[in-house]
Design an enzyme around this catalytic site. Structure first.
Site, PDB file in Angstrom:
ATOM      1  N   PHE A  77       0.824  -1.223   0.000  1.00  0.00           N
ATOM      2  CA  PHE A  77       0.000   0.000   0.000  1.00  0.00           C
ATOM      3  C   PHE A  77       0.852   1.264   0.000  1.00  0.00           C
ATOM      4  O   PHE A  77       0.364   2.327  -0.378  1.00  0.00           O
ATOM      5  CB  PHE A  77      -0.938   0.002   1.220  1.00  0.00           C
ATOM      6  CG  PHE A  77      -0.270   0.417   2.513  1.00  0.00           C
ATOM      7  CD1 PHE A  77      -0.095   1.759   2.832  1.00  0.00           C
ATOM      8  CD2 PHE A  77       0.208  -0.536   3.411  1.00  0.00           C
ATOM      9  CE1 PHE A  77       0.537   2.140   4.017  1.00  0.00           C
ATOM     10  CE2 PHE A  77       0.837  -0.168   4.586  1.00  0.00           C
ATOM     11  CZ  PHE A  77       1.004   1.172   4.886  1.00  0.00           C
TER      12      PHE A  77
ATOM     13  N   CYS B 167       9.487   1.823   3.243  1.00  0.00           N
ATOM     14  CA  CYS B 167      10.399   0.711   3.538  1.00  0.00           C
ATOM     15  C   CYS B 167      11.819   1.211   3.737  1.00  0.00           C
ATOM     16  O   CYS B 167      12.661   0.517   4.277  1.00  0.00           O
ATOM     17  CB  CYS B 167      10.379  -0.298   2.403  1.00  0.00           C
ATOM     18  SG  CYS B 167      10.985   0.412   0.881  1.00  0.00           S
TER      19      CYS B 167
HETATM   20  P1  NAD Z   1       1.670  -6.589   3.053  1.00  0.00           P
HETATM   21  O1  NAD Z   1       2.736  -7.615   3.087  1.00  0.00           O
HETATM   22  O2  NAD Z   1       0.597  -6.648   4.062  1.00  0.00           O
HETATM   23  O3  NAD Z   1       0.925  -6.615   1.624  1.00  0.00           O
HETATM   24  C1  NAD Z   1       1.655  -6.583   0.420  1.00  0.00           C
HETATM   25  C2  NAD Z   1       0.819  -7.251  -0.667  1.00  0.00           C
HETATM   26  O4  NAD Z   1       0.613  -8.625  -0.315  1.00  0.00           O
HETATM   27  C3  NAD Z   1      -0.552  -6.627  -0.864  1.00  0.00           C
HETATM   28  O5  NAD Z   1      -0.845  -6.616  -2.238  1.00  0.00           O
HETATM   29  C4  NAD Z   1      -1.476  -7.572  -0.099  1.00  0.00           C
HETATM   30  O6  NAD Z   1      -2.767  -7.634  -0.644  1.00  0.00           O
HETATM   31  C5  NAD Z   1      -0.781  -8.914  -0.217  1.00  0.00           C
HETATM   32  N1  NAD Z   1      -0.969  -9.775   0.959  1.00  0.00           N
HETATM   33  C6  NAD Z   1      -1.169  -9.366   2.240  1.00  0.00           C
HETATM   34  N2  NAD Z   1      -1.247 -10.436   3.047  1.00  0.00           N
HETATM   35  C7  NAD Z   1      -1.088 -11.526   2.279  1.00  0.00           C
HETATM   36  C8  NAD Z   1      -1.055 -12.926   2.557  1.00  0.00           C
HETATM   37  N3  NAD Z   1      -1.223 -13.412   3.791  1.00  0.00           N
HETATM   38  N4  NAD Z   1      -0.849 -13.773   1.524  1.00  0.00           N
HETATM   39  C9  NAD Z   1      -0.689 -13.312   0.263  1.00  0.00           C
HETATM   40  N5  NAD Z   1      -0.707 -11.987  -0.044  1.00  0.00           N
HETATM   41  C10 NAD Z   1      -0.904 -11.108   0.948  1.00  0.00           C
HETATM   42  O7  NAD Z   1       2.405  -5.166   3.073  1.00  0.00           O
HETATM   43  P2  NAD Z   1       1.741  -3.729   3.162  1.00  0.00           P
HETATM   44  O8  NAD Z   1       1.197  -3.535   4.531  1.00  0.00           O
HETATM   45  O9  NAD Z   1       0.880  -3.480   1.998  1.00  0.00           O
HETATM   46  O10 NAD Z   1       3.051  -2.809   2.959  1.00  0.00           O
HETATM   47  C11 NAD Z   1       3.917  -2.480   4.003  1.00  0.00           C
HETATM   48  C12 NAD Z   1       5.084  -3.426   4.075  1.00  0.00           C
HETATM   49  O11 NAD Z   1       5.774  -3.447   2.821  1.00  0.00           O
HETATM   50  C13 NAD Z   1       6.127  -2.993   5.094  1.00  0.00           C
HETATM   51  O12 NAD Z   1       6.586  -4.140   5.761  1.00  0.00           O
HETATM   52  C14 NAD Z   1       7.227  -2.387   4.247  1.00  0.00           C
HETATM   53  O13 NAD Z   1       8.516  -2.394   4.815  1.00  0.00           O
HETATM   54  C15 NAD Z   1       7.167  -3.263   3.045  1.00  0.00           C
HETATM   55  N6  NAD Z   1       7.774  -2.622   1.885  1.00  0.00           N
HETATM   56  C16 NAD Z   1       8.989  -3.083   1.495  1.00  0.00           C
HETATM   57  C17 NAD Z   1       9.622  -2.486   0.426  1.00  0.00           C
HETATM   58  C18 NAD Z   1      10.972  -2.942  -0.012  1.00  0.00           C
HETATM   59  O14 NAD Z   1      11.440  -2.454  -1.021  1.00  0.00           O
HETATM   60  N7  NAD Z   1      11.636  -3.854   0.670  1.00  0.00           N
HETATM   61  C19 NAD Z   1       9.007  -1.414  -0.247  1.00  0.00           C
HETATM   62  C20 NAD Z   1       7.747  -0.992   0.175  1.00  0.00           C
HETATM   63  C21 NAD Z   1       7.135  -1.613   1.259  1.00  0.00           C
END
Ligand code: NAD
Length: 503
Positions: free
Chosen positions: A156, A288
């Site tokens: 998100f 992130c």
């Molecule tokens: P999230 O892991 O909850 O969701 C990411 C995606 O995975 C979304 O599209 C979501 O619908 C899907 N998803 C969620 N739960 C799932 C599950 N159990 N099984 C399969 N798919 C699932 O992450 P978020 O809350 O959207 O984003 C924030 C996180 O992303 C933070 O931990 C942040 O550090 C990380 N992030 C990392 C980077 C990087 O480059 N390393 C960049 C941006 C964000």
């Protein structure tokens, strides 16, 4: 109202070059975090929807693969111009659904645009190697060829930038794509899909479905998906990596972070404090690459904490589309409560609460998901506010006695996304960059996000897989190499069953 806001109150899928409804009735809601109001509903894809999107991408692949890299690049050039012209609309959609300030959202569109610019160089980037006379009158050359249908699953916090880390490079390399953006802020990627179509992208080359774990797992299992790129939290990244690999797919899964900034006593402390405030509280800490832990060495400790206190208390918090606001709300009420829970825990666990953001109310936005900037000092490594990724406007300061101890603290942390050192000493900076076990390192640069022509990615629990996104690694990820060995014989050789040697 922007054009994105006026489209509809229900977001659709994008399949085979047009809006498509969901097969089932499962759906979620999109909230404006500044007000807490539900502004849209978003359908959740089931297996039938995912099948339709993948089938569309599969059918489009042969013609797209056969389209020359130069023609593919020209479509991306037109997309780049359209996206630039529509930057304000995309940024407005991001601010409305995510909450970050408009200038911050605009910056994230710019970082996405830069990946499109990188991908327009694809005719050059796909060039292989050639060696003449690897044997007598035998030559070898390499080809970089697309994989097929690739999937992207994005978080998100960067609704346009993270999809843009993947899509331009994957398409430029000749792949077709299915995107599953975050269900919390899906509109920016829908706008990007429409702009790509307007730029001349053939139908089916890019498809977008929305949803939750069910949609994601359908992609991970789908036999026609060749590769999966993921960006999100560490537990989900691990699940994506393990499941997609077990299903025979190429995977890059970028996870969460706890990014440390080490402040040495010889640093320009005013400049360091300015940089840290932006890195910790920009986008309400929902980045992130946010700095969420400062390791203050020796006499830098008290000096940096007093500067951070002064600056954190002066920040203007409010809705992201209000002039002069520097920090917006958190994404959801549930996330706000989770982050507040960490502040409560930090207090209970005995850290010094220097700035407490819990009392904040924003006039006119009383139901928004706001938490003020929060600063803890004298945090120890056993506390949950240090151990966990909070993903909110909470900065913790850990004290260290020496450069060596600071490096050891960073290296002991299970995450390894980004880090920074603040110092005026070249020798200290060199030691830090040499010894630190983190994928992206800044020297007096607090958020060292690599430009599009380098690759972005962390180490340890911040990345599962081998290749980072965009830049040269992006091209490697979205292609596979083939080595061709060629001979044009003038005379026939005798039959031989021996292992061929190139002499
Ligand atoms: P999230 O892991 O909850 O969701 C990411 C995606 O995975 C979304 O599209 C979501 O619908 C899907 N998803 C969620 N739960 C799932 C599950 N159990 N099984 C399969 N798919 C699932 O992450 P978020 O809350 O959207 O984003 C924030 C996180 O992303 C933070 O931990 C942040 O550090 C990380 N992030 C990392 C980077 C990087 O480059 N390393 C960049 C941006 C964000």
């Amino acid at each position: 109202m922007t054009s994105t806001q006026s489209t509809a109150s229900t977001v659709s899928f994008w399949i085979n070059g047009e809006h498509a409804p969901a097969a089932g009735s499962r759906h979620g809601t999109v909230t404006n975090p500044a007000t807490g109001a539900v502004i849209r509903t978003v359908p959740f894809a089931d297996d039938t929807d995912v099948d339709a999107a993948v089938e569309s991408a599969r059918a489009a692949f042969p013609a797209w693969r056969a389209t020359t890299p130069l023609r593919r690049a020209r479509i991306l050039m037109r997309f780049r111009d359209l996206l630039e012209r529509r930057t304000d609309d995309v940024a407005a959609a991001i601010t409305e659904e995510h909450g970050k300030t408009l200038p911050d959202a605009t910056g994230s569109v710019q970082r996405g645009l830069e990946v499109v610019e990188f991908a327009t160089g694809i005719p050059h980037l796909l060039k292989g190697e050639h060696a003449e006379d690897v044997g007598t009158a035998i030559d070898s050359h390499t080809l970089r060829q697309p994989l097929g249908v690739c999937a992207g699953i994005t978080p998100f916090n960067f609704p346009i930038m993270c999809p843009m880390w993947m899509i331009p490079v994957a398409l430029a390399c000749g792949n077709t794509f299915v995107l599953k953006p975050s269900e919390k802020d899906p509109s920016a990627s829908m706008l990007a899909a429409r702009l790509l179509s307007e730029a001349g992208l053939p139908d089916g080359v890019l498809n977008v479905v929305h949803g939750d774990k069910q949609a994601v797992d359908a992609l991970l299992r789908h036999p026609d998906i060749a590769a999966v790129s993921f960006v999100g939290s560490t537990p989900v990244a691990r699940h994506i990596y393990e499941t997609a690999s077990a299903n025979g797919k190429r995977v890059q899964a970028l996870g969460g972070a706890k990014n440390h900034a080490v402040v040495l006593p010889d640093a320009d402390l005013d400049a360091a404090a300015d940089a840290l405030i932006g890195a910790a509280f920009g986008s309400a800490g929902e980045r992130c690459m946010a700095i969420s832990a400062v390791v203050a060495v020796g006499s830098a400790g008290d000096a940096i904490v007093s500067r951070l206190r002064e600056r954190a208390t002066a920040l203007r918090v409010g809705p992201g589309d209000r002039d002069g606001v520097e920090m917006g709300p958190l994404i959801t009420q549930a996330h706000l409560e989770r982050v507040r829970g960490y502040v409560d825990a930090g207090e209970r666990e005995g850290a010094d609460l220097v700035v407490d953001g819990r009392g904040l109310t924003v006039a006119g936005c009383e139901t928004g998901h706001f938490l003020g900037p929060t600063l803890f000092d004298r945090v120890t490594r056993d506390m949950s506010i240090y151990r966990d990724e909070i993903f909110g406007p909470v900065l913790v300061v850990v004290r260290a006695e020496s450069d060596g101890e600071a490096i050891e603290i960073v290296n002991q942390n299970p995450y390894g996304n980004g880090t920074a050192v603040f110092t005026e000493s070249g020798a200290s900076a060199r030691r830090f960059t040499n010894e630190i076990q983190v994928g992206m390192v800044g020297v007096n640069v607090p958020i060292p996000v690599p430009m599009a022509f380098f690759s972005f990615g962390g180490w340890k629990s911040s990345l599962f897989g081998d290749l980072h996104v965009h830049g040269p690694d992006g091209v490697r990820f979205y292609t596979r190499t083939k080595v061709v060995t060629t001979r044009w014989p003038r005379q026939r050789d005798a039959v031989s069953l021996n292992m061929p040697t190139m002499t």
